[in-house]
Design an enzyme around this catalytic site. Structure first.
Site, PDB file in Angstrom:
ATOM      1  N   ARG A   1     -10.447   0.423  14.757  1.00  0.00           N
ATOM      2  CA  ARG A   1     -10.562   1.079  13.442  1.00  0.00           C
ATOM      3  C   ARG A   1     -11.642   0.327  12.664  1.00  0.00           C
ATOM      4  O   ARG A   1     -12.805   0.328  13.008  1.00  0.00           O
ATOM      5  CB  ARG A   1      -9.211   1.049  12.703  1.00  0.00           C
ATOM      6  CG  ARG A   1      -8.170   1.955  13.318  1.00  0.00           C
ATOM      7  CD  ARG A   1      -6.928   2.217  12.444  1.00  0.00           C
ATOM      8  NE  ARG A   1      -6.515   1.140  11.551  1.00  0.00           N
ATOM      9  CZ  ARG A   1      -5.295   0.996  11.059  1.00  0.00           C
ATOM     10  NH1 ARG A   1      -4.340   1.850  11.384  1.00  0.00           N
ATOM     11  NH2 ARG A   1      -4.999   0.011  10.249  1.00  0.00           N
TER      12      ARG A   1
ATOM     13  N   LYS B   1       0.842  -1.210   0.000  1.00  0.00           N
ATOM     14  CA  LYS B   1       0.000   0.000   0.000  1.00  0.00           C
ATOM     15  C   LYS B   1       0.872   1.253   0.000  1.00  0.00           C
ATOM     16  O   LYS B   1       2.083   1.176   0.268  1.00  0.00           O
ATOM     17  CB  LYS B   1      -0.895  -0.027   1.239  1.00  0.00           C
ATOM     18  CG  LYS B   1      -0.111   0.058   2.555  1.00  0.00           C
ATOM     19  CD  LYS B   1      -0.996  -0.133   3.765  1.00  0.00           C
ATOM     20  CE  LYS B   1      -0.169  -0.077   5.046  1.00  0.00           C
ATOM     21  NZ  LYS B   1      -0.990  -0.430   6.235  1.00  0.00           N
TER      22      LYS B   1
ATOM     23  N   MET C   1      10.254  24.655   1.116  1.00  0.00           N
ATOM     24  CA  MET C   1       9.442  23.771   0.274  1.00  0.00           C
ATOM     25  C   MET C   1      10.303  22.887  -0.626  1.00  0.00           C
ATOM     26  O   MET C   1      10.006  21.709  -0.815  1.00  0.00           O
ATOM     27  CB  MET C   1       8.493  24.610  -0.588  1.00  0.00           C
ATOM     28  CG  MET C   1       7.502  23.777  -1.386  1.00  0.00           C
ATOM     29  SD  MET C   1       6.409  24.752  -2.412  1.00  0.00           S
ATOM     30  CE  MET C   1       5.433  25.600  -1.178  1.00  0.00           C
TER      31      MET C   1
ATOM     32  N   TYR D   1      14.390  30.760   5.919  1.00  0.00           N
ATOM     33  CA  TYR D   1      13.284  31.585   6.402  1.00  0.00           C
ATOM     34  C   TYR D   1      13.289  31.747   7.910  1.00  0.00           C
ATOM     35  O   TYR D   1      13.476  30.772   8.641  1.00  0.00           O
ATOM     36  CB  TYR D   1      11.947  30.970   5.989  1.00  0.00           C
ATOM     37  CG  TYR D   1      11.711  30.935   4.506  1.00  0.00           C
ATOM     38  CD1 TYR D   1      11.777  32.110   3.745  1.00  0.00           C
ATOM     39  CD2 TYR D   1      11.400  29.746   3.869  1.00  0.00           C
ATOM     40  CE1 TYR D   1      11.546  32.065   2.379  1.00  0.00           C
ATOM     41  CE2 TYR D   1      11.165  29.703   2.504  1.00  0.00           C
ATOM     42  CZ  TYR D   1      11.235  30.865   1.763  1.00  0.00           C
ATOM     43  OH  TYR D   1      11.007  30.824   0.425  1.00  0.00           O
TER      44      TYR D   1
HETATM   45  C1  PLP Z   1      -0.199  -1.477   6.862  1.00  0.00           C
HETATM   46  C2  PLP Z   1      -0.761  -2.751   7.281  1.00  0.00           C
HETATM   47  C3  PLP Z   1       0.055  -3.874   7.490  1.00  0.00           C
HETATM   48  C4  PLP Z   1       1.559  -3.804   7.489  1.00  0.00           C
HETATM   49  O1  PLP Z   1       1.965  -3.185   8.683  1.00  0.00           O
HETATM   50  P1  PLP Z   1       3.527  -3.057   9.051  1.00  0.00           P
HETATM   51  O2  PLP Z   1       3.530  -2.576  10.443  1.00  0.00           O
HETATM   52  O3  PLP Z   1       4.092  -2.067   8.091  1.00  0.00           O
HETATM   53  O4  PLP Z   1       4.095  -4.393   8.862  1.00  0.00           O
HETATM   54  C5  PLP Z   1      -0.536  -5.086   7.738  1.00  0.00           C
HETATM   55  N1  PLP Z   1      -1.882  -5.186   7.816  1.00  0.00           N
HETATM   56  C6  PLP Z   1      -2.703  -4.124   7.662  1.00  0.00           C
HETATM   57  C7  PLP Z   1      -4.155  -4.284   7.776  1.00  0.00           C
HETATM   58  C8  PLP Z   1      -2.172  -2.857   7.398  1.00  0.00           C
HETATM   59  O5  PLP Z   1      -2.987  -1.809   7.255  1.00  0.00           O
END
Ligand code: PLP
Length: 375
Positions: free
Chosen positions: A131, A33, A313, A265
């Protein structure tokens, strides 16, 4: 190229092998992801499959469909869907979707019926993270309805899973509690008549520190990119991992300045003596945190330096204390450490965040350069 993120696919493959060796009985889902945590989703997904991953995990259906559009094989699971999600496209592309509630089951069933196909789905229980995932109280209803949809030929439940809240704190009391909730949910799913191929809960910390949580499949993300998910326990090398990304830039300017010269800055930094300043062409638009102002470590001309004043930036400045490298010489922000450069973990500490965020936020203006590409 004025700046680049070098992505070492050999390191990624060797990390996958190291993680697989920690969970020899489990299938491997490479979590790719967020553009593979900033490393580039397609090349990293391919490399992970080459190293023995059989599943790819992403958050959104759009990410999953992008994998398929690029011709990437393997099983693909996504887990963050909203009403009106592209269910039909996922079914057509053999993307498995995660359901946590009745509305999602109804929507995917309707899409499967319309397509005249069976949707492969996984059910998620909220074991305590708070979640996504069905609440334990709603689990019997969801699993019973899923079994009914299976009987009707609309879906096939390929997996049941959960996600830890505090696996990165080994020994945290929530870990045992969440494993209990998960085991109960698995038993209830079996009672409902479901027979999933894979049951899974382990992210990177679970994969590395909790063998009892491996079940049928592990889902490491950050560890695959060579970052320790439990830096308080050990660094990457302690787990046989090697950082995959090296972020560097070529100096855009090197110049002598007198004492008392304000830098960047707000003049948060003022040169304490006559010195040399180098300009690094990376800024917060590229993902260098503004929180790294006067804090982020950089290797320049063989020495660790610190960001001088505010990160802007597109650029930041380092005080080289009289050293005089040439414009075009390399500044390394972080990497595996072969040349003595800082790590992503060093940046995380300097910025009050976690290394996950440091690597994932590197922006699209920074070209990714791949080494170790096969075929
Ligand atoms: C991002 C994620 C992972 C991987 O988590 P890591 O801590 O990066 O290994 C696994 N399962 C779910 C549902 C996630 O959202």
């Amino acid at each position: 190229m004025h700046a680049r993120a070098l992505i070492d696919l050999d390191a990624l493959r060797s990390n996958v092998a190291a993680l697989r060796a920690k969970a020899p009985g489990a299938a491997f889902m490479a979590v790719v992801k967020a553009d593979a945590y900033g490393h580039g989703m397609i090349p990293c997904a391919r490399a992970a499959l080459e190293a023995g991953a059989t599943w790819l995990g992403v958050a959104t259906p759009e990410e999953a469909l992008a994998l398929r559009a690029a011709g990437v094989g393997g099983r693909v699971l996504c887990w963050l869907l909203t009403p009106g999600a592209p269910w039909a496209a996922c079914i057509a592309a053999d993307v498995e979707v995660t359901l946590s509630s009745m509305w999602a089951l109804r929507e995917v069933s309707a899409a499967a019926k319309a397509a005249g196909r069976t949707a492969a789905v996984q059910l998620k229980i909220d074991a305590g993270l708070g979640r996504n995932g069905a609440q334990p109280a709603d689990w019997p209803e969801l699993t019973a309805a899923a079994r009914e949809a299976e009987r009707a030929g609309l879906i096939r439940v390929t997996g049941v899973w959960a996600h830890f809240s505090c696996a990165d704190e080994p020994g945290h009391p929530s870990i045992a509690r969440e494993l209990d909730v998960f085991r109960t949910a698995l038993a209830q799913a079996a009672e409902a008549g479901l027979d999933p191929e894979v049951r899974h809960i382990a992210n990177s910390p679970g994969t590395l520190t909790l063998p009892s949580a491996h079940f049928d499949l592990v889902r490491p993300g950050v560890a695959m990119y060579g970052i320790s998910p439990v830096p308080q326990v050990g660094g990457p090398a302690d787990f046989g991992l090697r950082p995959v990304m090296t972020l560097s830039a070529r100096l855009a300017s090197v110049k002598r300045v007198p004492a008392g010269h304000g830098v960047s800055y707000g003049h948060q930094y003022v040169t304490p003596a006559e010195t040399t300043l180098a300009l690094v062409p990376l800024g917060y638009a590229d993902g260098v945190p503004r929180h790294a102002s006067s804090a982020g470590p950089v290797l320049v001309a063989g020495k660790w330096r610190t960001v001088a004043g505010r990160v802007a930036m597109d650029q930041f400045v380092v005080d080289l204390d009289g050293d005089l490298p040439s414009p075009g010489d390399e500044a390394i922000l972080f990497g595996p450490g072969d040349r003595g450069e800082p790590s992503a973990e060093d940046w995380a500490r300097a910025c009050g965040t976690i290394a996950y965020e440091i690597i994932t936020r590197i922006g699209p203006r920074v070209p990714r350069l791949y080494v170790g590409t096969r075929s």
